[in-house]
Design an enzyme around this catalytic site. Sequence first.
Site, short mmCIF file in Angstrom:
data_model
loop_
_atom_site.label_atom_id
_atom_site.label_comp_id
_atom_site.label_asym_id
_atom_site.label_seq_id
_atom_site.Cartn_x
_atom_site.Cartn_y
_atom_site.Cartn_z
N ILE A 18 -6.52 8.00 -5.55
CA ILE A 18 -7.70 7.45 -6.20
C ILE A 18 -7.35 7.00 -7.61
O ILE A 18 -6.33 7.39 -8.16
CB ILE A 18 -8.86 8.47 -6.25
N HIS A 19 -8.21 6.19 -8.16
CA HIS A 19 -7.99 5.65 -9.49
C HIS A 19 -8.15 6.74 -10.54
O HIS A 19 -9.13 7.46 -10.55
CB HIS A 19 -8.99 4.52 -9.73
N GLN A 20 -7.20 6.86 -11.44
CA GLN A 20 -7.19 7.94 -12.42
C GLN A 20 -8.50 8.06 -13.21
O GLN A 20 -9.02 9.15 -13.36
CB GLN A 20 -6.01 7.75 -13.38
#
Length: 80
Positions: A18-20
């Site tokens: 997932i996107h940080q």
Amino acid sequence: APTEADATWVDLYNRVMIHQPASSYYAAEMHNEAKTDNPEEVLDLDRDVFMSAAYGIVDTVWYVQAELVNGRGGAVVAGL
């Protein structure tokens, strides 16, 4: 009804990317939904996490522990 994306989610649930910047949001949401004990809401969130990976918005790999939610694959994000 299950979709092709759901099938892919089941195959890849052990390592979801997932996107940080979203990590703190998902951590907070998972904590809140767990407190409500509402498996449908948790399942929806799991799908959102997977779709973030499916669309290639990936900075960080989070390890996910699978569990069954209403007879389908769900997950708890670990290490947040």
